[in-house]
Design an enzyme around this catalytic site. Sequence first.
Site, PDB file in Angstrom:
ATOM      1  N   ARG A  85       0.833  -1.214   0.000  1.00 41.76           N
ATOM      2  CA  ARG A  85       0.000   0.000   0.000  1.00 41.76           C
ATOM      3  C   ARG A  85       0.859   1.251   0.000  1.00 41.76           C
ATOM      4  NH1 ARG A  85      -5.024   1.891   2.524  1.00 41.76           N
ATOM      5  NH2 ARG A  85      -5.104   4.053   1.845  1.00 41.76           N
ATOM      6  N   ARG A  94      -5.950   1.888  -4.344  1.00 39.33           N
ATOM      7  CA  ARG A  94      -5.086   1.202  -3.385  1.00 39.33           C
ATOM      8  C   ARG A  94      -5.055  -0.300  -3.595  1.00 39.33           C
ATOM      9  NH1 ARG A  94      -8.427   3.272   0.512  1.00 39.33           N
ATOM     10  NH2 ARG A  94      -7.882   5.182  -0.528  1.00 39.33           N
ATOM     11  N   ASP A  97      -6.951  -1.710   1.451  1.00 45.90           N
ATOM     12  CA  ASP A  97      -7.388  -0.787   2.500  1.00 45.90           C
ATOM     13  C   ASP A  97      -8.121  -1.606   3.558  1.00 45.90           C
ATOM     14  OD1 ASP A  97      -7.937   1.702   3.760  1.00 45.90           O
ATOM     15  OD2 ASP A  97      -9.869   1.872   2.750  1.00 45.90           O
ATOM     16  N   ASP A  99     -10.196  -1.078   7.060  1.00 45.57           N
ATOM     17  CA  ASP A  99     -10.783  -0.105   7.971  1.00 45.57           C
ATOM     18  C   ASP A  99     -11.491  -0.818   9.113  1.00 45.57           C
ATOM     19  OD1 ASP A  99      -9.911   2.036   6.472  1.00 45.57           O
ATOM     20  OD2 ASP A  99     -11.788   2.275   5.379  1.00 45.57           O
TER      21      ASP A  99
END
Length: 162
Positions: A85, A94, A97, A99
Amino acid sequence: MRDPVTAYVALGANLGDAAAAVKDAMARIAQIDQTTLARASSLYRSAPVESSGPDYVNAVVEIRTRLAAPDLLARLQAIEAGAGRERPFRNAPRTLDLDLLLYGSGRIDSERLQVPHPRMQQRAFVLVPLAEIAPGRVSPAQLKSVAGQSITLVPSDPGHGA
Ligand code: A4P
Ligand code: MG
């Protein structure tokens, strides 16, 4: 030792072999210390939202962890870094990712970490996979509010045990 907490992590990728990156990340999340992988959603394909580049592959996993939320975030960021990344600008395309969506019933509002994730309610690519594995965490009204965003299941490849 603290009791395990149920947490949800959103996975997204839109560069390279995005489906492979998401599956690999699920395997790496399962290997985080003091953490077990409880459930993994199907893989979904969605157009970039406030982002650019190819379609994204998205998914959500449920984990149980004894790690504190900032320590869990650090492990997730290490996995992102291991997937190559780069962060040239906010919302850039990307390779991976990760989260943190929910951490138990906790609310966190520090500079480095906000939970529940502040943008999750506006995003079909988060709510649809979350509803698949944790229907009690997403209301029909929430799903309806993102119904205009197109999101499709990635066909699974039985030859690879998916
Ligand atoms: N941070 C704060 N709270 C959290 C949290 N709950 N989980 C901080 C993870 N990180 C959190 O994130 C920037 C900083 O947010 C981190 O250093 C951390 O301390 P980042 O991943 O470096 O930057 P980013 O990806 O540009 O921001 P973010 O917040 O992940 O972006 P969004 O808003 O989540 O949007 N469209 C589709 N179809 N599918 C997608 O997956 N993803 C995005 C990313 C945009 N459009 C998309 C998709
Ligand atoms: Mg992120």
